[in-house]
Design a protein around this motif. Structure first.
Motif, PDB file in Angstrom:
ATOM      1  N   THR A 175     -10.050  -7.133  -2.588  1.00 45.12           N
ATOM      2  CA  THR A 175     -11.100  -6.159  -2.321  1.00 45.12           C
ATOM      3  C   THR A 175     -12.235  -6.297  -3.333  1.00 45.12           C
ATOM      4  O   THR A 175     -12.031  -6.765  -4.456  1.00 45.12           O
ATOM      5  N   ILE A 222       0.840  -1.206   0.000  1.00 43.92           N
ATOM      6  CA  ILE A 222       0.000   0.000   0.000  1.00 43.92           C
ATOM      7  C   ILE A 222       0.868   1.246   0.000  1.00 43.92           C
ATOM      8  O   ILE A 222       0.621   2.206  -0.749  1.00 43.92           O
ATOM      9  N   LEU A 281      -6.667  -2.087  -8.542  1.00 50.28           N
ATOM     10  CA  LEU A 281      -6.773  -2.276  -7.096  1.00 50.28           C
ATOM     11  C   LEU A 281      -7.137  -3.711  -6.739  1.00 50.28           C
ATOM     12  O   LEU A 281      -6.592  -4.285  -5.791  1.00 50.28           O
ATOM     13  N   ALA A 334       2.274   1.733  -3.463  1.00 53.79           N
ATOM     14  CA  ALA A 334       1.259   2.201  -4.409  1.00 53.79           C
ATOM     15  C   ALA A 334       0.944   3.678  -4.197  1.00 53.79           C
ATOM     16  O   ALA A 334       0.850   4.455  -5.161  1.00 53.79           O
ATOM     17  N   ALA A 375     -13.359  -0.734  -3.864  1.00 52.71           N
ATOM     18  CA  ALA A 375     -12.294  -0.102  -4.641  1.00 52.71           C
ATOM     19  C   ALA A 375     -12.759   1.239  -5.201  1.00 52.71           C
ATOM     20  O   ALA A 375     -12.024   2.231  -5.186  1.00 52.71           O
ATOM     21  N   SER A 423      -4.630  -6.248  -4.646  1.00 56.16           N
ATOM     22  CA  SER A 423      -5.058  -6.833  -3.373  1.00 56.16           C
ATOM     23  C   SER A 423      -5.202  -8.349  -3.452  1.00 56.16           C
ATOM     24  O   SER A 423      -5.578  -8.997  -2.467  1.00 56.16           O
ATOM     25  N   SER A 465      -6.468   3.467   2.693  1.00 59.97           N
ATOM     26  CA  SER A 465      -6.234   2.245   1.917  1.00 59.97           C
ATOM     27  C   SER A 465      -6.086   1.029   2.818  1.00 59.97           C
ATOM     28  O   SER A 465      -6.629  -0.046   2.534  1.00 59.97           O
ATOM     29  N   LEU A 520      -8.694  -1.838   2.325  1.00 59.36           N
ATOM     30  CA  LEU A 520      -8.123  -3.029   1.688  1.00 59.36           C
ATOM     31  C   LEU A 520      -7.660  -4.088   2.690  1.00 59.36           C
ATOM     32  O   LEU A 520      -7.451  -5.242   2.323  1.00 59.36           O
ATOM     33  N   TYR A 561       1.545   6.802  -6.761  1.00 63.69           N
ATOM     34  CA  TYR A 561       0.428   7.673  -7.120  1.00 63.69           C
ATOM     35  C   TYR A 561       0.812   9.139  -6.915  1.00 63.69           C
ATOM     36  O   TYR A 561       0.643   9.974  -7.814  1.00 63.69           O
ATOM     37  N   LEU A 567     -11.151   4.954  -4.471  1.00 62.35           N
ATOM     38  CA  LEU A 567     -10.688   5.794  -5.571  1.00 62.35           C
ATOM     39  C   LEU A 567     -11.405   7.146  -5.584  1.00 62.35           C
ATOM     40  O   LEU A 567     -10.782   8.186  -5.817  1.00 62.35           O
TER      41      LEU A 567
END
Length: 201
Positions: free
Chosen positions: A157, A93, A140, A96, A162, A144, A194, A198, A100, A166
């Motif tokens: 997830t 996580i 996603l 990610a 998800a 996951s 997250s 998740l 991002y 988002l």
């Protein structure tokens, strides 16, 4: 009838003029914002002509749609490349979220156009929005469903969860960019949300 999304999804062989026009659109958005950008601005940055522009795009809106489609696909590629599926799920996580934010830092104005301007285009942009969100949700769900998550006995997830994650992340991002704040400030709340969505449930 061929739509802007059809062009974005099937542009096929790289076209240097098309790429230059997309770069010109990006430069104009950074300089003036999408609403105040004109085709003249785009071709000035691209160092080409209006004739060339209209050979590739029906309007500046269609050019924006393809730019945002490509930007979204690049974001997904960058996040997938940054995440080690064998790592602990919490580390994944963090990886990610960092990928991002790094992407957003590089082109905040483009991200803001994606979040704020695209919906304002109405029906012409709706197919892109749906496809782009589906691709992000796919990402996603895939992330996951990795060895790191499975070792922690965390199931993949769901698509609705998800989408909720988002949607919240997009709005938080937009607020930071609009306020001119350091987008690194979204790292901690994005990672916390997250992990909550998740993680174990």
């Amino acid at each position: 009838m061929t739509t802007a999304l059809d062009h974005a999804l099937t542009f096929g062989t790289p076209d240097p003029f098309r790429d230059r026009l997309l770069d010109g659109m990006a430069a104009s958005i950074i300089e003036r914002g999408f609403r105040d950008s004109t085709v003249a601005d785009i071709v000035r940055h691209a160092r080409t002509s209006k004739r060339t522009f209209y050979e590739h795009f029906a309007s500046k809106e269609h050019c924006l749609i393809e730019l945002l489609y490509r930007n979204n696909e690049t974001l997904i590629t960058n996040i997938r490349a940054a995440v080690d599926p064998e790592a602990d799920w919490q580390d994944q996580i963090s990886q990610a979220v960092d990928a991002y934010v790094t992407h957003i830092e590089a082109r905040p104005a483009i991200t803001l156009s994606w979040i704020r301007e695209l919906p304002a285009l109405g029906a012409v942009a709706q197919p892109l929005h749906r496809v782009a969100m589906e691709h992000l949700i796919d990402m996603l769900v895939d992330l996951s469903d990795s060895p790191g998550f499975r070792r922690a006995q965390i199931p993949p997830t769901s698509r609705p969860l998800a989408l909720i994650l988002l949607g919240g992340l997009r709005e938080l991002t937009a607020l930071f960019v609009e306020d001119g704040r350091d987008v690194r400030g979204i790292v901690e709340p994005a990672a916390t949300a997250s992990r909550a969505i998740l993680g174990p449930r």
